[in-house]
Each structure stands twice: as C-alpha cells, then as structure tokens.
Design a protein around this motif. Sequence first.
Motif, PDB file in Angstrom:
ATOM      1  N   ALA A   3      31.902   9.572 -17.793  1.00 30.39           N
ATOM      2  CA  ALA A   3      31.355   8.527 -18.653  1.00 30.39           C
ATOM      3  C   ALA A   3      29.937   8.230 -18.190  1.00 30.39           C
ATOM      4  O   ALA A   3      29.695   8.015 -16.999  1.00 30.39           O
ATOM      5  CB  ALA A   3      32.207   7.273 -18.577  1.00 30.39           C
ATOM      6  N   ARG A   4      29.008   8.239 -19.139  1.00 30.12           N
ATOM      7  CA  ARG A   4      27.622   7.858 -18.878  1.00 30.12           C
ATOM      8  C   ARG A   4      27.409   6.518 -19.575  1.00 30.12           C
ATOM      9  O   ARG A   4      27.402   6.448 -20.803  1.00 30.12           O
ATOM     10  CB  ARG A   4      26.676   8.924 -19.406  1.00 30.12           C
ATOM     11  CG  ARG A   4      26.754  10.215 -18.625  1.00 30.12           C
ATOM     12  CD  ARG A   4      25.790  11.261 -19.207  1.00 30.12           C
ATOM     13  NE  ARG A   4      25.701  12.416 -18.359  1.00 30.12           N
ATOM     14  CZ  ARG A   4      26.560  13.435 -18.393  1.00 30.12           C
ATOM     15  NH1 ARG A   4      27.573  13.421 -19.231  1.00 30.12           N
ATOM     16  NH2 ARG A   4      26.414  14.466 -17.581  1.00 30.12           N
ATOM     17  N   ILE A  42      24.992   4.020 -15.242  1.00 26.25           N
ATOM     18  CA  ILE A  42      26.105   4.290 -14.320  1.00 26.25           C
ATOM     19  C   ILE A  42      26.870   5.507 -14.819  1.00 26.25           C
ATOM     20  O   ILE A  42      27.163   5.603 -16.016  1.00 26.25           O
ATOM     21  CB  ILE A  42      27.062   3.067 -14.243  1.00 26.25           C
ATOM     22  CG1 ILE A  42      26.301   1.818 -13.796  1.00 26.25           C
ATOM     23  CG2 ILE A  42      28.237   3.358 -13.313  1.00 26.25           C
ATOM     24  CD1 ILE A  42      27.094   0.529 -13.952  1.00 26.25           C
ATOM     25  N   GLU A  43      27.200   6.419 -13.915  1.00 26.21           N
ATOM     26  CA  GLU A  43      28.071   7.543 -14.238  1.00 26.21           C
ATOM     27  C   GLU A  43      29.399   7.339 -13.525  1.00 26.21           C
ATOM     28  O   GLU A  43      29.424   7.027 -12.336  1.00 26.21           O
ATOM     29  CB  GLU A  43      27.456   8.878 -13.792  1.00 26.21           C
ATOM     30  CG  GLU A  43      26.297   9.314 -14.636  1.00 26.21           C
ATOM     31  CD  GLU A  43      25.803  10.706 -14.278  1.00 26.21           C
ATOM     32  OE1 GLU A  43      26.369  11.354 -13.375  1.00 26.21           O
ATOM     33  OE2 GLU A  43      24.835  11.140 -14.919  1.00 26.21           O
ATOM     34  N   VAL A  44      30.483   7.503 -14.257  1.00 27.59           N
ATOM     35  CA  VAL A  44      31.832   7.327 -13.703  1.00 27.59           C
ATOM     36  C   VAL A  44      32.676   8.538 -14.077  1.00 27.59           C
ATOM     37  O   VAL A  44      32.740   8.906 -15.255  1.00 27.59           O
ATOM     38  CB  VAL A  44      32.505   6.041 -14.261  1.00 27.59           C
ATOM     39  CG1 VAL A  44      33.919   5.893 -13.739  1.00 27.59           C
ATOM     40  CG2 VAL A  44      31.682   4.817 -13.931  1.00 27.59           C
ATOM     41  N   GLU A  45      33.301   9.152 -13.088  1.00 29.37           N
ATOM     42  CA  GLU A  45      34.259  10.231 -13.336  1.00 29.37           C
ATOM     43  C   GLU A  45      35.612   9.589 -13.611  1.00 29.37           C
ATOM     44  O   GLU A  45      36.088   8.768 -12.827  1.00 29.37           O
ATOM     45  CB  GLU A  45      34.375  11.152 -12.118  1.00 29.37           C
ATOM     46  CG  GLU A  45      33.127  11.958 -11.839  1.00 29.37           C
ATOM     47  CD  GLU A  45      32.979  13.167 -12.745  1.00 29.37           C
ATOM     48  OE1 GLU A  45      33.991  13.636 -13.303  1.00 29.37           O
ATOM     49  OE2 GLU A  45      31.841  13.624 -12.899  1.00 29.37           O
ATOM     50  N   VAL A  46      36.224   9.956 -14.727  1.00 32.59           N
ATOM     51  CA  VAL A  46      37.527   9.417 -15.102  1.00 32.59           C
ATOM     52  C   VAL A  46      38.522  10.582 -15.115  1.00 32.59           C
ATOM     53  O   VAL A  46      38.327  11.551 -15.841  1.00 32.59           O
ATOM     54  CB  VAL A  46      37.484   8.746 -16.497  1.00 32.59           C
ATOM     55  CG1 VAL A  46      38.833   8.184 -16.869  1.00 32.59           C
ATOM     56  CG2 VAL A  46      36.420   7.661 -16.529  1.00 32.59           C
ATOM     57  N   ALA A  47      39.548  10.494 -14.299  1.00 30.10           N
ATOM     58  CA  ALA A  47      40.556  11.562 -14.203  1.00 30.10           C
ATOM     59  C   ALA A  47      41.527  11.440 -15.372  1.00 30.10           C
ATOM     60  O   ALA A  47      42.678  11.035 -15.215  1.00 30.10           O
ATOM     61  CB  ALA A  47      41.286  11.488 -12.870  1.00 30.10           C
ATOM     62  N   GLU A  56      39.496   3.987 -23.498  1.00 27.52           N
ATOM     63  CA  GLU A  56      40.140   2.708 -23.192  1.00 27.52           C
ATOM     64  C   GLU A  56      39.849   2.276 -21.758  1.00 27.52           C
ATOM     65  O   GLU A  56      39.529   1.113 -21.501  1.00 27.52           O
ATOM     66  CB  GLU A  56      41.653   2.834 -23.401  1.00 27.52           C
ATOM     67  CG  GLU A  56      42.412   1.554 -23.125  1.00 27.52           C
ATOM     68  CD  GLU A  56      43.909   1.738 -23.286  1.00 27.52           C
ATOM     69  OE1 GLU A  56      44.654   1.096 -22.521  1.00 27.52           O
ATOM     70  OE2 GLU A  56      44.332   2.514 -24.171  1.00 27.52           O
ATOM     71  N   ALA A  57      39.920   3.216 -20.823  1.00 30.91           N
ATOM     72  CA  ALA A  57      39.650   2.896 -19.422  1.00 30.91           C
ATOM     73  C   ALA A  57      38.192   2.473 -19.226  1.00 30.91           C
ATOM     74  O   ALA A  57      37.916   1.481 -18.543  1.00 30.91           O
ATOM     75  CB  ALA A  57      39.977   4.099 -18.538  1.00 30.91           C
ATOM     76  N   VAL A  58      37.259   3.201 -19.842  1.00 29.83           N
ATOM     77  CA  VAL A  58      35.839   2.869 -19.697  1.00 29.83           C
ATOM     78  C   VAL A  58      35.542   1.511 -20.330  1.00 29.83           C
ATOM     79  O   VAL A  58      34.790   0.710 -19.763  1.00 29.83           O
ATOM     80  CB  VAL A  58      34.949   3.983 -20.288  1.00 29.83           C
ATOM     81  CG1 VAL A  58      33.490   3.555 -20.312  1.00 29.83           C
ATOM     82  CG2 VAL A  58      35.120   5.273 -19.492  1.00 29.83           C
ATOM     83  N   GLU A  59      36.138   1.230 -21.474  1.00 29.25           N
ATOM     84  CA  GLU A  59      35.961  -0.089 -22.099  1.00 29.25           C
ATOM     85  C   GLU A  59      36.403  -1.202 -21.149  1.00 29.25           C
ATOM     86  O   GLU A  59      35.695  -2.189 -20.974  1.00 29.25           O
ATOM     87  CB  GLU A  59      36.769  -0.186 -23.403  1.00 29.25           C
ATOM     88  CG  GLU A  59      36.143   0.477 -24.585  1.00 29.25           C
ATOM     89  CD  GLU A  59      34.943  -0.285 -25.132  1.00 29.25           C
ATOM     90  OE1 GLU A  59      34.839  -1.514 -24.952  1.00 29.25           O
ATOM     91  OE2 GLU A  59      34.097   0.383 -25.744  1.00 29.25           O
ATOM     92  N   ARG A  60      37.574  -1.023 -20.545  1.00 31.63           N
ATOM     93  CA  ARG A  60      38.068  -2.047 -19.613  1.00 31.63           C
ATOM     94  C   ARG A  60      37.148  -2.183 -18.408  1.00 31.63           C
ATOM     95  O   ARG A  60      36.894  -3.293 -17.935  1.00 31.63           O
ATOM     96  CB  ARG A  60      39.490  -1.740 -19.178  1.00 31.63           C
ATOM     97  CG  ARG A  60      40.514  -2.030 -20.269  1.00 31.63           C
ATOM     98  CD  ARG A  60      41.907  -1.876 -19.741  1.00 31.63           C
ATOM     99  NE  ARG A  60      41.878  -0.697 -18.846  1.00 31.63           N
ATOM    100  CZ  ARG A  60      42.918  -0.039 -18.419  1.00 31.63           C
ATOM    101  NH1 ARG A  60      44.100  -0.402 -18.724  1.00 31.63           N
ATOM    102  NH2 ARG A  60      42.802   1.017 -17.637  1.00 31.63           N
ATOM    103  N   ASP A  79      31.844  12.888 -21.663  1.00 31.51           N
ATOM    104  CA  ASP A  79      31.708  14.337 -21.648  1.00 31.51           C
ATOM    105  C   ASP A  79      32.851  14.904 -20.841  1.00 31.51           C
ATOM    106  O   ASP A  79      33.231  14.339 -19.808  1.00 31.51           O
ATOM    107  CB  ASP A  79      30.398  14.775 -20.993  1.00 31.51           C
ATOM    108  CG  ASP A  79      29.177  14.386 -21.804  1.00 31.51           C
ATOM    109  OD1 ASP A  79      29.256  14.461 -23.042  1.00 31.51           O
ATOM    110  OD2 ASP A  79      28.176  14.013 -21.198  1.00 31.51           O
ATOM    111  N   ALA A  80      33.384  16.033 -21.272  1.00 30.75           N
ATOM    112  CA  ALA A  80      34.392  16.718 -20.461  1.00 30.75           C
ATOM    113  C   ALA A  80      33.706  17.192 -19.188  1.00 30.75           C
ATOM    114  O   ALA A  80      32.654  17.818 -19.240  1.00 30.75           O
ATOM    115  CB  ALA A  80      34.982  17.898 -21.222  1.00 30.75           C
ATOM    116  N   ALA A  81      34.245  16.825 -18.049  1.00 31.10           N
ATOM    117  CA  ALA A  81      33.621  17.167 -16.766  1.00 31.10           C
ATOM    118  C   ALA A  81      34.007  18.563 -16.319  1.00 31.10           C
ATOM    119  O   ALA A  81      34.991  19.101 -16.644  1.00 31.10           O
ATOM    120  CB  ALA A  81      34.021  16.150 -15.705  1.00 31.10           C
TER     121      ALA A  81
END
Length: 81
Positions: A3-4, A42-47, A56-60, A79-81
């Motif tokens: 997530a960017r 902010i960049e966040v890797e979401v598994a 949904e996770a990024v929104e929260r 983006d697919a990592a």
Amino acid sequence: MKARITITLKPGVLDPQGKAIAGALHALGFGSVGNVRQGKYIEVEVAETDEAKAREAVERMCQQLLANTIIENYAYELDAA
C-alpha cells in the motif's frame, strides 16, 4: 500487497511547515513558487492476497492510526508485491 499511502492536510487547515518550505524556496531563488502544502507518504506491506481484504485493512490503518481524519485526508494505491 504493498500500500502506498499519501496523507495531506485538509483545505483550510493551517500549514506552518508548508509556509516555512515556501519561504526557504523563495530564499533559494525560486520566486515563482506559490502556496506550498506538505504531507506524508507511507508504504506498508500487507500480507494479504485478496484485494478487498487488503483495502479493508489499509482503510482501518489510516482511520485508526496513520491519518488524523479531523484535519487530514488520505488516499492510497495497492500493488501486488
């Protein structure tokens, strides 16, 4: 997934850091610079492989911690990592 996330101040919220940046740019000779607004990236890797669940996770994350939704707006791309 990655997530960017971009977080910016809402219109009308004072931005003293943006004003300081504008002043510094003017002092460096960039006289054509007008209003400056600063924000966060902010960049966040979401598994997560399911895009809906990742969103949904990024929104929260944004609602609960990353953005102060009273004075900030946020937007993000996945983006697919």
